[in-house]
Design an enzyme around this catalytic site. Structure first.
Site, PDB file in Angstrom:
ATOM      1  N   ASP A 579       0.778  -1.235   0.000  1.00  0.00           N
ATOM      2  CA  ASP A 579       0.000   0.000   0.000  1.00  0.00           C
ATOM      3  C   ASP A 579       0.816   1.296   0.000  1.00  0.00           C
ATOM      4  O   ASP A 579       1.126   1.844  -1.032  1.00  0.00           O
ATOM      5  CB  ASP A 579      -0.990  -0.001   1.171  1.00  0.00           C
ATOM      6  CG  ASP A 579      -1.993  -1.134   1.067  1.00  0.00           C
ATOM      7  OD1 ASP A 579      -1.727  -2.080   0.312  1.00  0.00           O
ATOM      8  OD2 ASP A 579      -3.034  -1.094   1.738  1.00  0.00           O
ATOM      9  N   GLU A 803      -3.616  -7.372  13.045  1.00  0.00           N
ATOM     10  CA  GLU A 803      -3.173  -7.154  11.667  1.00  0.00           C
ATOM     11  C   GLU A 803      -1.689  -6.823  11.610  1.00  0.00           C
ATOM     12  O   GLU A 803      -0.976  -7.281  10.715  1.00  0.00           O
ATOM     13  CB  GLU A 803      -3.991  -6.011  11.054  1.00  0.00           C
ATOM     14  CG  GLU A 803      -3.669  -5.714   9.603  1.00  0.00           C
ATOM     15  CD  GLU A 803      -4.497  -4.573   9.051  1.00  0.00           C
ATOM     16  OE1 GLU A 803      -4.510  -4.388   7.818  1.00  0.00           O
ATOM     17  OE2 GLU A 803      -5.146  -3.850   9.841  1.00  0.00           O
TER      18      GLU A 803
END
Length: 833
Positions: A579, A803
């Site tokens: 990302d 995460e």
């Protein structure tokens, strides 16, 4: 089956010639029928019409690209069309394939029968609607929750903490008949703390939903209690659902419960929660014998068909049972065919269900230790429990999805697809694990390869099923969308700006990671699967090789970087999976991306070996030289070694003189100072810099390996007490926001998937002869200890796998539970790489 060179060539013929750089160089041998034949015929007709009416060749090519983007790849499927049916895979037909709800089951079918659970704590004193729990949400205050045990097929036990309550949901499946067998649920509700003076009043809502012409016939008893629900579908035949009276936990004596029921047309799966909330509009009395009267909010309470919708809309039937905790309720599905084949087994309830649950739990523990040997390897009881939770959470997060995704076709002119409207991809099924039940309850291509490394160790058949479904998503060019948003429920959870998948954008080909293990293991079932899968794996790799080609030979560039907007510190590269990891400050076609080059080198090596093993001589002749070229150290050095940085790096139009500054009426905007951008290596030391090491592309004696090991071990750069951080602590981009409201993501945090690759590489280089063997082995043991210790401590403190983890204090960050690739902690503990 697409076997042998002749059929492979026919399958590959629909796309551009495999591994050919130039676009449009199609190869056609006239041997493929079916989809290919019809698509080719239609395309030829359009070309003829275009020539006849003088339409431009550019328009024709654009039309053809659009058509191909929305056409499924024509090779024989890896899995038979009926592979998910109860006749072919009865043990997998029913499952907890609704990962986005706290507890529910469905069939592996385009038009499934769905069952589920909602619950609410009642409080008449406040006279406010109760909080209705149904779908897993980040901000609803529920947690921790997750599967303690789940074997991926027949059994699971989950604990859910909700304020003062602790719910335990359990299920067992029992084979029999021709329609997937029976199953039984048990839901136990208890106060969190023992000795609670006042037990809360709780409502459980058990429901069943159909999608189409299926039949549900409820029969109601006294006081609104359903005796049973009879039903029939084409896939399930005749069946019956029974909700048994509640009991005290561990007892068989019924407890007094109050019952309400609601029956209507299916409003659409995303609307189930809202429909129930809107119908909880009446106060009802709950008064067990000898106890005071209490009020609760309930459903209408009568079996009146409400809101009859159009024919074929399906039915929604829900039973509410309300009583004081603690209690248990059992919900049973009985297949008619399992009862008519001489199988008159008693109903799986009560003590029999208790015994079945105990037997399955014991079998799970025994199989777990036999598979991963954590106890034998000396890991603590806490670490063994962590491993069981990691595996169970991943298996319990497997979903079955069906629907049409939105696709923006590749026009062949970068950026021009922004002017087009997205279109619907053909309807497809997907059997896949998900990264997070609460935040990402859908399929992600880049995540799934890591998921299947864990699943594969436990149940190779499940991995073959998942890979077969993913490879069934290829379009005619060999592209797979990186995010699969299939069906109304999945679509309802995704912001509109992320719904559309762009057919020019790739994703790391991590599905090749479990393929590597299939090749090494040489299991006959795996090899048979790979033979069927090869045409599609080859087409996928060929598309990557062509579509993501870089500016010079043997270089590659991720398509789909964000535009250089004035609000962005560094335009993101979502297709890379990393990302906001810093790339060249000014995106251009001159970029060379190191991580993609390494993924392509891995792919060429794996598929070259597979082609040779399968006797695919033509493919082997094409892939072998490419693999050798991509492995050649001089080529990698020439394109990506940055002498001034002492590491491998991206290359592009870049300057370090960028920062976000506040401007009146504008907020934070990007300001570019001096020196201005120029073509150079990108100074962004982090995960990308390590990819030649991570994917084990370096020779054990390479001095570049020594340089990367030194950087990896330096606490000023990547080393932290909690794992390798994603970006050097000395980087200008370390922990920097990308916009005023876009916090850092891959700019310092510790991620388990990359740490797993790093540990696999260190383990490898620590066991082969070379000048860095001792250094690699020492780093391996230290890094493994750091990662395992921190994940265990954070799980013990919070009850979740996360995460990502902070490189400063180790705390879990991002979404939770994240039992996708963070479940790799199990393989790290087992030392399986």
């Amino acid at each position: 089956m697409a076997r042998g060179e002749r059929r492979r060539r026919a399958a590959a013929a629909e796309g551009a010639r495999p591994l050919e750089r130039a676009r449009g160089g199609s190869r056609r041998d006239g041997r493929a029928g079916g989809v290919r034949g019809s698509a080719s015929g239609a395309a030829l007709a359009v070309v003829v019409l275009a020539l006849a009416f003088g339409l431009s060749g550019r328009w024709v090519l654009s039309w053809l690209r659009v058509r191909r983007a929305l056409t499924l790849y024509p090779a024989s499927p890896v899995l038979p069309p009926d592979s998910s049916s109860p006749a072919v895979a009865p043990e997998l037909f029913w499952g907890t394939y609704r990962p986005h709800v706290y507890f529910g089951m469905k069939t592996r079918s385009p038009k499934p029968l769905l069952t589920g659970l909602m619950w609410a704590q009642q409080d008449a004193t406040s006279r406010t609607p109760p909080k209705l729990r149904h779908t897993c949400e980040q901000g609803d205050g529920v947690g921790p929750y997750g599967w303690e045990f789940h074997d991926g097929r027949s059994f699971g036990r989950q604990h859910i903490h909700d304020g003062a309550l602790r719910l335990t949901t359990e299920f067992v499946k029992r084979p029999g008949g021709q329609h997937g067998g029976d199953w039984s649920w048990r839901v136990t509700v208890e106060p969190q703390a023992s000795g609670t003076p006042s037990f809360p009043l709780v409502s459980l809502f058990f429901y069943v939903v159909t999608d189409g012409q299926e039949v549900l016939l409820p029969e109601i008893g006294a006081k609104g209690q359903l005796k049973f629900i009879s039903g029939h579908t084409s896939e399930l035949g005749d069946f019956r659902l029974i909700l048994l009276p509640p009991t005290s936990p561990g007892d068989t004596v019924p407890k007094h419960g109050s019952y309400n029921v609601f029956w209507s047309s299916n409003p659409g799966l995303p609307l189930l929660t809202d429909m129930v909330k809107s119908r909880l509009n009446g106060w009802f009395p709950h008064q067990p014998p000898g106890a005071p009267r209490e009020l609760y909010l309930g459903l209408p309470g009568s079996l009146k068909w409400e809101e009859r919708g159009p024919s074929g809309q399906g039915q929604f039937l829900i039973q509410q049972v309300t009583l004081k905790a603690p209690f248990s309720v059992e919900f049973v599905f009985e297949s008619g065919s399992a009862r008519t084949e001489g199988n008159q087994a008693s109903r799986l309830v009560g003590s029999q269900l208790t015994q079945a649950l105990k037997s399955h739990a014991a079998a799970f523990k025994e199989r777990f230790e036999k598979t991963f040997q954590l106890k034998e390897k000396g890991l603590s009881l806490e670490e063994q429990a962590l491993g069981q939770v990691a595996l169970s959470g991943l298996l319990g997060g497997i979903g079955y999805f069906y629907g049409q995704g939105l696709v923006l076709p590749d026009t062949g002119m970068e950026g021009s697809e922004q002017k087009m409207d997205p279109a619907l991809f053909p309807p497809v099924p997907l059997f896949s694990a998900v990264p997070s039940r609460s935040f990402f309850p859908r399929g992600f291509l880049w995540d799934e390869g890591f998921h299947q490394l864990v699943v594969q160790s436990w149940d190779p058949h499940l991995t073959r099923e998942a890979l077969g479904h993913w490879l069934g998503l290829l379009n005619a060019d060999g592209w797979i969308g990186r995010e699969q948003i299939l069906g109304d429920e999945a679509r309802a959870r995704v912001p509109p700006e992320f719904l559309v998948q762009r057919a020019a954008h790739a994703n790391p080909p991590t599905l090749l990671l479990p393929v590597v293990h299939m090749l090494e293991g040489r299991d006959p079932d795996d090899l048979a699967f790979l033979r069927r899968a090869f045409p599609r794996l080859y087409a996928w790799y060929s598309w990557l090789h062509q579509s993501q080609a870089g500016p010079v030979p043997l270089s590659y560039r991720w398509r789909g970087r964000d535009l250089a907007l004035p609000t962005l510190l560094n335009p993101k590269t979502l297709p890379s999976g990393l990302d906001d990891y810093p790339r060249a400050s000014h995106p251009s076609t001159a970029e060379r991306h190191l991580d993609l080059r390494c993924w392509m080198a891995l792919g060429a090596r794996v598929l070259s070996q597979l082609a040779e093993q399968l006797g695919e001589t033509e493919a082997a002749a094409e892939l072998g030289p490419l693999a050798a070229s991509l492995k050649e150290p001089g080529s990698l050095d020439e394109l990506h070694w940055a002498p001034e940085l002492g590491v491998f790096a991206d290359f592009g139009n870049h300057t370090k003189a960028v920062q976000l500054k506040s401007r009146p009426q504008q907020g934070l905007v990007r300001v570019v100072g001096r020196p201005p951008p120029r073509l150079q290596y990108v100074d962004a030391l982090g995960y990308v810099s390590l990819f030649p090491l991570l994917l084990q592309l370096l020779d054990p004696s390479s001095p570049r390996l020594g340089s990367l090991l030194d950087v990896l071990a330096d606490s000023r750069h990547l080393w932290s007490p909690f794992g390798l951080r994603s970006l050097s602590a000395s980087s200008l981009f370390y922990k920097q926001y990308n916009t005023e409201h876009d916090p850092p993501y891959w700019r310092g945090a510790v991620w388990l998937n990359i740490n797993y690759l790093a540990l696999g590489a260190l383990h490898h280089y620590g066991h082969v002869e070379g000048p860095y063997k001792v250094q690699a082995a020492k780093l391996y043991h230290a890094l493994r200890a750091n990662v395992v210790r921190n994940v265990r401590q954070q799980y013990q403190a919070t009850g979740f796998l996360w995460e990502q983890y902070s490189d400063q204090d180790g705390q879990g960050m991002g979404c939770r539970p994240f039992q996708g690739w963070t479940s790799l902690v199990l393989l790290i503990m087992a030392e399986e790489y």
